[in-house]
Structure formats: structure tokens, C-alpha cells
Design an enzyme around this catalytic site. Structure first.
Site, PDB file in Angstrom:
ATOM      1  NE  ARG A 220      40.038  17.149  25.791  1.00  0.00           N
ATOM      2  CZ  ARG A 220      39.245  17.787  24.930  1.00  0.00           C
ATOM      3  NH1 ARG A 220      39.345  19.063  24.764  1.00  0.00           N
ATOM      4  NH2 ARG A 220      38.376  17.107  24.231  1.00  0.00           N
TER       5      ARG A 220
ATOM      6  NE  ARG B  20      42.115  24.007  21.939  1.00  0.00           N
ATOM      7  CZ  ARG B  20      40.955  23.665  21.392  1.00  0.00           C
ATOM      8  NH1 ARG B  20      40.680  24.040  20.167  1.00  0.00           N
ATOM      9  NH2 ARG B  20      40.076  22.979  22.064  1.00  0.00           N
TER      10      ARG B  20
ATOM     11  NE  ARG C 124      46.814  23.726  17.506  1.00  0.00           N
ATOM     12  CZ  ARG C 124      45.580  24.172  17.432  1.00  0.00           C
ATOM     13  NH1 ARG C 124      44.579  23.353  17.642  1.00  0.00           N
ATOM     14  NH2 ARG C 124      45.332  25.426  17.179  1.00  0.00           N
TER      15      ARG C 124
ATOM     16  CG  ASP D  34      40.810  12.991  20.584  1.00  0.00           C
ATOM     17  OD1 ASP D  34      40.819  14.061  21.207  1.00  0.00           O
ATOM     18  OD2 ASP D  34      39.773  12.494  20.103  1.00  0.00           O
TER      19      ASP D  34
ATOM     20  CE1 TYR E 202      32.658  13.979  19.162  1.00  0.00           C
ATOM     21  CE2 TYR E 202      32.599  12.256  20.834  1.00  0.00           C
ATOM     22  CZ  TYR E 202      32.680  13.595  20.493  1.00  0.00           C
ATOM     23  OH  TYR E 202      32.774  14.542  21.467  1.00  0.00           O
TER      24      TYR E 202
HETATM   25  O1  CP3 Z   1      43.583  15.262  29.132  1.00  0.00           O
HETATM   26  C1  CP3 Z   1      44.610  15.401  28.448  1.00  0.00           C
HETATM   27  O2  CP3 Z   1      45.422  16.332  28.600  1.00  0.00           O
HETATM   28  C2  CP3 Z   1      44.953  14.303  27.445  1.00  0.00           C
HETATM   29  C3  CP3 Z   1      44.530  14.531  26.120  1.00  0.00           C
HETATM   30  C4  CP3 Z   1      43.088  14.400  25.692  1.00  0.00           C
HETATM   31  C5  CP3 Z   1      42.618  15.080  24.540  1.00  0.00           C
HETATM   32  N1  CP3 Z   1      41.359  14.652  24.268  1.00  0.00           N
HETATM   33  C6  CP3 Z   1      43.408  16.043  23.764  1.00  0.00           C
HETATM   34  C7  CP3 Z   1      42.716  16.945  22.834  1.00  0.00           C
HETATM   35  C8  CP3 Z   1      42.033  13.619  26.161  1.00  0.00           C
HETATM   36  C9  CP3 Z   1      41.957  12.744  27.399  1.00  0.00           C
HETATM   37  C10 CP3 Z   1      40.945  13.770  25.245  1.00  0.00           C
HETATM   38  C11 CP3 Z   1      39.673  13.044  25.356  1.00  0.00           C
HETATM   39  C12 CP3 Z   1      38.554  13.424  24.491  1.00  0.00           C
HETATM   40  N2  CP3 Z   1      38.567  13.769  23.162  1.00  0.00           N
HETATM   41  C13 CP3 Z   1      37.205  13.367  24.886  1.00  0.00           C
HETATM   42  C14 CP3 Z   1      36.711  12.898  26.235  1.00  0.00           C
HETATM   43  C15 CP3 Z   1      36.857  13.937  27.277  1.00  0.00           C
HETATM   44  C16 CP3 Z   1      35.803  14.994  27.212  1.00  0.00           C
HETATM   45  O3  CP3 Z   1      36.213  16.168  27.069  1.00  0.00           O
HETATM   46  O4  CP3 Z   1      34.632  14.691  27.388  1.00  0.00           O
HETATM   47  C17 CP3 Z   1      36.406  13.759  23.786  1.00  0.00           C
HETATM   48  C18 CP3 Z   1      34.901  13.858  23.764  1.00  0.00           C
HETATM   49  C19 CP3 Z   1      37.292  14.002  22.703  1.00  0.00           C
HETATM   50  C20 CP3 Z   1      36.931  14.360  21.301  1.00  0.00           C
HETATM   51  C21 CP3 Z   1      37.540  15.634  20.903  1.00  0.00           C
HETATM   52  N3  CP3 Z   1      38.879  15.820  20.646  1.00  0.00           N
HETATM   53  C22 CP3 Z   1      36.897  16.881  20.760  1.00  0.00           C
HETATM   54  C23 CP3 Z   1      35.424  17.130  20.990  1.00  0.00           C
HETATM   55  C24 CP3 Z   1      37.891  17.801  20.392  1.00  0.00           C
HETATM   56  C25 CP3 Z   1      37.719  19.240  20.019  1.00  0.00           C
HETATM   57  C26 CP3 Z   1      37.702  20.038  21.250  1.00  0.00           C
HETATM   58  C27 CP3 Z   1      37.819  21.494  20.944  1.00  0.00           C
HETATM   59  O5  CP3 Z   1      37.653  22.223  21.935  1.00  0.00           O
HETATM   60  O6  CP3 Z   1      38.094  21.892  19.807  1.00  0.00           O
HETATM   61  C28 CP3 Z   1      39.123  17.118  20.369  1.00  0.00           C
HETATM   62  C29 CP3 Z   1      40.443  17.699  20.071  1.00  0.00           C
HETATM   63  C30 CP3 Z   1      41.417  17.705  21.185  1.00  0.00           C
HETATM   64  N4  CP3 Z   1      41.725  16.619  21.943  1.00  0.00           N
HETATM   65  C31 CP3 Z   1      42.221  18.809  21.601  1.00  0.00           C
HETATM   66  C32 CP3 Z   1      43.057  18.323  22.629  1.00  0.00           C
HETATM   67  C33 CP3 Z   1      44.147  19.066  23.346  1.00  0.00           C
HETATM   68  C34 CP3 Z   1      42.227  20.189  20.995  1.00  0.00           C
HETATM   69  C35 CP3 Z   1      43.028  20.101  19.756  1.00  0.00           C
HETATM   70  C36 CP3 Z   1      43.672  21.398  19.399  1.00  0.00           C
HETATM   71  O7  CP3 Z   1      42.995  22.211  18.760  1.00  0.00           O
HETATM   72  O8  CP3 Z   1      44.860  21.575  19.749  1.00  0.00           O
END
Ligand code: CP3
Length: 357
Positions: A27, A31, A40, A77, A154
Site C-alpha cells: 500500500r 492516503r 483523489r 485493487d 468479499y
Molecule cells: O500497494 C499499493 O500501493 C497498490 C495498491 C493497492 C490498493 N489495494 C489500493 C487501495 C493494493 C495492492 C490493494 C490490495 C487490496 N485491496 C487488498 C489486499 C492487501 C491487504 O491490505 O490485505 C485488500 C484486502 C483490498 C480491498 C480494499 N480496497 C479495502 C479493504 C479497501 C478499503 C481500505 C480502507 O482503508 O478504506 C480498499 C480501497 C483501497 N485500495 C485504497 C487504496 C489506496 C483506499 C482508497 C481511498 O480511499 O483512497
């Protein structure tokens, strides 16, 4: 194809010697970066960013401009696949991901299509090829997917869950239905990742974020089995005794999977991602690389605390080939930027010292 200027990450994934331990952060785009929050806000929402190759490319490159990291991970994602299967992914403010359509029974599963990655997920492939071009060989580009089990959680829970009761109910009352879903997901993920490799991904990571909620035998049957199947379908190229940039290494990361590391290694993956519960000194070194494993909450500590904990992770791994430094899970959104700077400098400094000793 352009030669890589920095290939430490690919060398470590092939358990080859490096001048210092390569580092990237799960990640790393997100943010905690003010420039991400601005991008964003301009885009409107997260999925718009993912679906626009210029914005996805920009978000991928942002952390690399700030920090001396050894890999880029494509901004996207794991939930793009269920979205492409027609479930309608959306993000409710402060509530994480949600689906308009939820999977409840075998009939829902039978109707799910296998997405064509170059059609239904073309936006991911376009983002990858653009980003690979824009990186100009600076560092390798990582492509990724969720594991079938994690994607299924999910799709059946309808979003994030703490208890996983719906999917576990299916696991114990209609395991055949769940196996059909996992099998369709494994096929979809393999097609998706092969298309990512074609589009320019130089390494692949599979996120099994929720494998750790399973019992020992269920993990092997419902999660690891399907990651193994994906590995057997991926076009990784041929690994030689000697290092090659043309081989596509695959990392499997099961959050909470510390008890199963030997079993994960035995799948034929190139690297295993581990969380902070694992003592790196106990792991077998030199055949399969290890990625990890600093607790991301250590980044709330002061400079000295971060440095001590980084040094401890490197010491625990010791003087072996095949370590990729990372956090044990994604970086938190309220992490101070200065802490990340401290982390990066500490990995550079201490790993050089250990390698030179
Ligand atoms: O690592 C990176 O920089 C690449 C981008 C990336 C994102 N999601 C961007 C993202 C990667 C590799 C993921 C994987 C992902 N997404 C996982 C597996 C990794 C882990 O953390 O276990 C999972 C379970 C998800 C599903 C997901 N997507 C969730 C649970 C959320 C919400 C998280 C939150 O804190 O609100 C997302 C959204 C998401 N994916 C964001 C980002 C930067 C936040 C979106 C935002 O509000 O800008």
C-alpha cells in the site's frame, strides 16, 4: 525491452546476492501521502483513479518520487475481478468496499462469468503498460491479484467482515458450492495475471489477506490449493541457475499464515510474504525468498524505535540471500511521512552493514 537500472528486488526474489536489501511497502501509494489525497480529490473517487490509466500511473509513481524504494506496485485493487464479474463494486465513505450484488448460493455462482482480462479489465492492462513505459527502467513493476479465498470472502460477505460467518456457513454447509466459486476465481485470476505479465508486470504478488481466519485443514483445502492451481497456470518463464530479468517471480502472502510457511514454500512460489508474528530466524533460507515483516504500527514510534526495529528484522533474517524488506501488512493511512523516511534510510544503512560484515 529496456534494461532495469535497479534490479535488487528481482535478484532477491531469485535468491541472488545483492548490495543491500531491497525494500518496498505494501500500500505504498495511498492516503498517508498528501499528493495522493490531492489526486483523489481531483479524480472524485478511488475507482475512477483505478479505471483511468493516467491517474493510476501517477498514483503508482508518487511514492517513488518521495522515497528510494526498489519496486513499484501498480495502483489498482484486488476487487477488480469481482467487479468485472458483474457484482458492482463501490466504496461507501469510511466503510470500505461494498458490492451491489452479493453471492448467496450455488445458482449465483453458476451464473458468474469468467472475465476476459483484455476486455473487461483492459483498464488495468493499460495502466500497467503505461506505467512500465513511464518508469523507464528505474525499478521493476509489480502486478497483483487477490487470492481466490480472499476474493470469495468479499463476494459472499458483501464487503469487509470481522467474523466471516456467511462464507464459513457455506464452507461447512455447502462446500461444493464454495469449491465451484474458488475454482472459477482461480481460473479468472490466472487469466488476469497472465494478461498483466503480457502488459508489462515484472513480478506478481497474490494477496491472501484473509487466509489466516481459516482452520489448518480448511486453509490447505480452500485457500492454498487454489493459489497452487494459479501458480501452475502462470506464464512465469524459465528460472535458471543464473539470474535473469526475463523470469517473472511470484510472491504469495497469507496474512496470519505464519504456521503454514513450509507448506506455502512447497507450492513452487518464488517468495513468501510474512506478517510481523513470524520470527524470520526460524525460516528456511536460500531456496524461496522471504518478504517482510515490520509491524506497520512501529511507524507510529519515534526515530530510535523505528531504527531499532528495522535493525532487528534485518538481524533476524541474517546474512542470507533472498530477503525483501517490507511491512507485515499495508501501511496505515495516518502514518507520518518522516517515519517512512526513517524506515527507508534505516533499511539502506543497516542492510549494507550486515551484508559487509
Ligand atoms: O500497494 C499499493 O500501493 C497498490 C495498491 C493497492 C490498493 N489495494 C489500493 C487501495 C493494493 C495492492 C490493494 C490490495 C487490496 N485491496 C487488498 C489486499 C492487501 C491487504 O491490505 O490485505 C485488500 C484486502 C483490498 C480491498 C480494499 N480496497 C479495502 C479493504 C479497501 C478499503 C481500505 C480502507 O482503508 O478504506 C480498499 C480501497 C483501497 N485500495 C485504497 C487504496 C489506496 C483506499 C482508497 C481511498 O480511499 O483512497
Amino acid at each position: 525491452m529496456m534494461e532495469l537500472k535497479n534490479d535488487r528486488y528481482l535478484r532477491a526474489l531469485q535468491c541472488q546476492p545483492v548490495d543491500r536489501t531491497p525494500l518496498w511497502m505494501m500500500r505504498q501509494a495511498g492516503r498517508y501521502l498528501p499528493e495522493y489525497r490531492q489526486l483523489r480529490a481531483e479524480a472524485g473517487d478511488f475507482m475512477t483513479m483505478c479505471k483511468n490509466p493516467d491517474l493510476a500511473c501517477e498514483a503508482t509513481l508518487q511514492p517513488l518520487r518521495r522515497f528510494d524504494l526498489d519496486a513499484a506496485i501498480i495502483f489498482s485493487d484486488i476487487l477488480t475481478i469481482p467487479d468485472a464479474m458483474g457484482l458492482g463494486l463501490y466504496f461507501e465513505q469510511g466503510e470500505g468496499p461494498k458490492f451491489k450484488k452479493v453471492i448467496t448460493n450455488i445458482n449465483d455462482i453458476k451464473q458468474l462469468p469468467i472475465p476476459d482480462p483484455n476486455k473487461d479489465l483492459a483498464y488495468v492492462m493499460n495502466a500497467l503498460s503505461l506505467t512500465r513505459q513511464e518508469l523507464k527502467g528505474k525499478v521493476p513493476l509489480i502486478g497483483f491479484s487477490g487470492s481466490p479465498w480472499t476474493l470469495a470472502t468479499y463476494m459472499i460477505e458483501g464487503g469487509s467482515s470481522k467474523t466471516f460467518t456467511k462464507i464459513k456457513k457455506m464452507l461447512y454447509s455447502d462446500p461444493a458450492a464454495l469449491h465451484l466459486l474458488l475454482d472459477k476465481l482461480a481460473e479468472s485470476v490466472a487469466l488476469y495475471l497472465n494478461a498483466q505479465i503480457e502488459a508489462g508486470a515484472q513480478s506478481i504478488m497474490i494477496f491472501d489477506s484473509w487466509g489466516g481466519v481459516l482452520s489448518h485443514s480448511s486453509y490447505l483445502e480452500f485457500s492454498l490449493h487454489y493459489m497452487h492451481k494459479i501458480l501452475s497456470l502462470l506464464n512465469r518463464g524459465t528460472k535458471h541457475e543464473q539470474y535473469t530479468q526475463n523470469y517473472i517471480p511470484v510472491t504469495l502472502f497469507t496474512k496470519g499464515g505464519g504456521l503454514w510457511i513450509d507448506k506455502i514454500m512447497a507450492t513452487g512460489c518464488d517468495a513468501v510474504g510474512v506478517d510481523w508474528t513470524v520470527d524470520l530466524s526460524t525460516l528456511t533460507k536460500g531456496k524461496v525468498a522471504i518478504q517482510g515483516n515490520l509491524d506497520p504500527t512501529i511507524l507510529y514510534g519515534d526515530k530510535q524505535t523505528i531504527e531499532e526495529n528495522v535493525a532487528a528484522v534485518l538481524q533476524e533474517f541474517g546474512q542470507h540471500n533472498g530477503h525483501i524488506f517490507n511491512l507485515g501488512h499495508g501501511i496505515n493511512q495516518d502514518t507520518p511521512i518522516e517515519s517512512v523516511e526513517t524506515l527507508v534510510n534505516a533499511v539502506h544503512k543497516f542492510s549494507k552493514k550486515i551484508i559487509m560484515e
